[in-house]
Design an enzyme around this catalytic site. Structure first.
Site, PDB file in Angstrom:
ATOM      1  N   HIS A  21       0.806  -1.218   0.000  1.00  0.00           N
ATOM      2  CA  HIS A  21       0.000   0.000   0.000  1.00  0.00           C
ATOM      3  C   HIS A  21       0.841   1.269   0.000  1.00  0.00           C
ATOM      4  O   HIS A  21       0.512   2.234  -0.683  1.00  0.00           O
ATOM      5  CB  HIS A  21      -0.945   0.017   1.209  1.00  0.00           C
ATOM      6  CG  HIS A  21      -1.944  -1.087   1.211  1.00  0.00           C
ATOM      7  ND1 HIS A  21      -1.679  -2.307   1.799  1.00  0.00           N
ATOM      8  CD2 HIS A  21      -3.192  -1.160   0.687  1.00  0.00           C
ATOM      9  CE1 HIS A  21      -2.742  -3.089   1.645  1.00  0.00           C
ATOM     10  NE2 HIS A  21      -3.659  -2.432   0.979  1.00  0.00           N
ATOM     11  N   GLU A  91       2.888  -1.532   7.633  1.00  0.00           N
ATOM     12  CA  GLU A  91       3.861  -1.466   6.549  1.00  0.00           C
ATOM     13  C   GLU A  91       5.061  -0.589   6.898  1.00  0.00           C
ATOM     14  O   GLU A  91       6.192  -0.885   6.495  1.00  0.00           O
ATOM     15  CB  GLU A  91       3.176  -1.024   5.262  1.00  0.00           C
ATOM     16  CG  GLU A  91       2.129  -2.050   4.802  1.00  0.00           C
ATOM     17  CD  GLU A  91       1.602  -1.818   3.403  1.00  0.00           C
ATOM     18  OE1 GLU A  91       1.976  -0.801   2.771  1.00  0.00           O
ATOM     19  OE2 GLU A  91       0.818  -2.661   2.935  1.00  0.00           O
ATOM     20  N   ARG A 179     -22.809  12.572  16.413  1.00  0.00           N
ATOM     21  CA  ARG A 179     -23.328  13.552  15.462  1.00  0.00           C
ATOM     22  C   ARG A 179     -24.499  12.895  14.730  1.00  0.00           C
ATOM     23  O   ARG A 179     -24.387  11.747  14.306  1.00  0.00           O
ATOM     24  CB  ARG A 179     -22.267  13.964  14.442  1.00  0.00           C
ATOM     25  CG  ARG A 179     -21.152  14.836  14.972  1.00  0.00           C
ATOM     26  CD  ARG A 179     -20.269  15.290  13.816  1.00  0.00           C
ATOM     27  NE  ARG A 179     -19.220  16.189  14.277  1.00  0.00           N
ATOM     28  CZ  ARG A 179     -17.985  15.811  14.578  1.00  0.00           C
ATOM     29  NH1 ARG A 179     -17.641  14.532  14.465  1.00  0.00           N
ATOM     30  NH2 ARG A 179     -17.093  16.682  14.981  1.00  0.00           N
ATOM     31  N   ARG A 233     -17.293  20.357  21.097  1.00  0.00           N
ATOM     32  CA  ARG A 233     -18.631  19.804  21.102  1.00  0.00           C
ATOM     33  C   ARG A 233     -19.522  20.399  22.185  1.00  0.00           C
ATOM     34  O   ARG A 233     -20.733  20.210  22.163  1.00  0.00           O
ATOM     35  CB  ARG A 233     -18.557  18.279  21.261  1.00  0.00           C
ATOM     36  CG  ARG A 233     -17.805  17.566  20.139  1.00  0.00           C
ATOM     37  CD  ARG A 233     -18.392  17.824  18.764  1.00  0.00           C
ATOM     38  NE  ARG A 233     -19.746  17.313  18.652  1.00  0.00           N
ATOM     39  CZ  ARG A 233     -20.037  16.027  18.421  1.00  0.00           C
ATOM     40  NH1 ARG A 233     -19.061  15.139  18.269  1.00  0.00           N
ATOM     41  NH2 ARG A 233     -21.291  15.632  18.325  1.00  0.00           N
TER      42      ARG A 233
END
Length: 288
Positions: A21, A91, A179, A233
């Site tokens: 990746h 990785e 949310r 929040r």
């Protein structure tokens, strides 16, 4: 890698030793890797280095390497959430990295943390799904104490506002962080989550720290996280990019500090950093 035959389906590595990746091989990256989620944040991190170069770019993973104050350092974007982050850790470890610092953004849960402040995580509540594939839920997601100390020291030296404490990590940006989803959907078991987390002194929500901490501890690696609070929040403020530049500066400086501490540990013959070694480091800095 397009069309190339890899070594095996269970160990997807190219004939050159490049991981699937990230498209990296051993020698491409430093032992110290800064991990923003956003690929565009990687060159922002690297602009503070005296020398930098792009090593690879594949999917959401962008990697730069270079030198910050003489220390070889790298930065790889993880993308969003635990699944993509776990791939990055897996990785990067395979190609030689052993110390990871998340450089992210976050939502503070209490008004005592102002938008633009930094949060240095000591551990993470594992509300993600990825880390549960690796180990039982009771296993703690904790940051490495020396990485936490280096981040705190860097924040102090740079004079930025910061907080230290627990983080909650979710694989979901919307419903998983209480949310409302599309058309206001919010299941009953998610309602009251923020208030509960506040009641147990959790400072913030984000999406990657639990995965980074859990995998690092399992594999005997080191990790930490510094995040800029771009939202709150409790006050409902949201300022895109608030504090991000401070988080980048702190993370870069923490790598320099960690490198100096690692040298001290190596020269002392000890296994880990101790208060006396830190005192020696402070003394050395004052003499410069």
């Amino acid at each position: 890698m397009s069309g190339e035959r890899l070594t095996s389906a269970s160990q997807p590595i190219s004939s050159e030793g490049r991981v699937y990746h990230l498209n990296l091989k051993k020698g491409d990256v430093s032992r110290y890797v800064l991990l923003p989620g956003d690929p565009e944040r990687v060159p922002r991190i690297a602009k503070y280095w005296e020398k930098s170069w792009k090593v690879a770019e594949h999917r959401e993973y962008v990697t730069y390497s270079g030198y910050y104050k003489g220390v070889f350092v790298s930065s790889t974007s993880t993308g969003i959430g635990g699944p993509a982050t776990a791939i990055a850790i897996e990785e990067l470890a395979r190609v030689g990295a052993d110390t990871f610092i998340r450089v992210g953004t976050t939502g503070a849960l209490t008004k005592s943390v102002k938008v633009g402040d930094l949060i240095i995580s000591t551990g993470a509540v594992r509300l993600d799904g990825t880390s549960k594939h690796y180990v039982i839920p009771e296993y703690p997601a904790v940051a490495s104490f020396d990485v936490v100390m280096a981040l705190i020291e860097a924040a102090e030296e740079l004079g930025v506002r910061y907080h230290v404490g627990l983080t909650a990590s979710s694989d979901s940006f919307y419903v998983g962080q209480e949310r409302p989803g599309y058309r206001g959907y919010l299941p009953p078991f998610q309602r009251g989550l923020i208030e509960f987390l506040r009641s147990v002194n959790v400072l913030n929500f984000e999406m990657e720290a639990a995965t980074i901490f859990t995998l690092s501890n399992i594999y005997g690696l080191r990790s930490g996280a510094v995040c800029a609070a771009i939202a709150n929040r409790e006050t409902e403020e949201f300022i895109v990019d608030a504090g991000v530049e401070d988080a980048i500066k702190v993370a870069n400086e923490a790598v320099k500090i960690l490198s100096e501490w690692d040298d001290l540990v190596s020269k002392s013959g000890r296994k880990i950093l101790t208060p006396s070694l830190i005192g020696e480091w402070f003394g050395g800095r004052k003499k410069r």
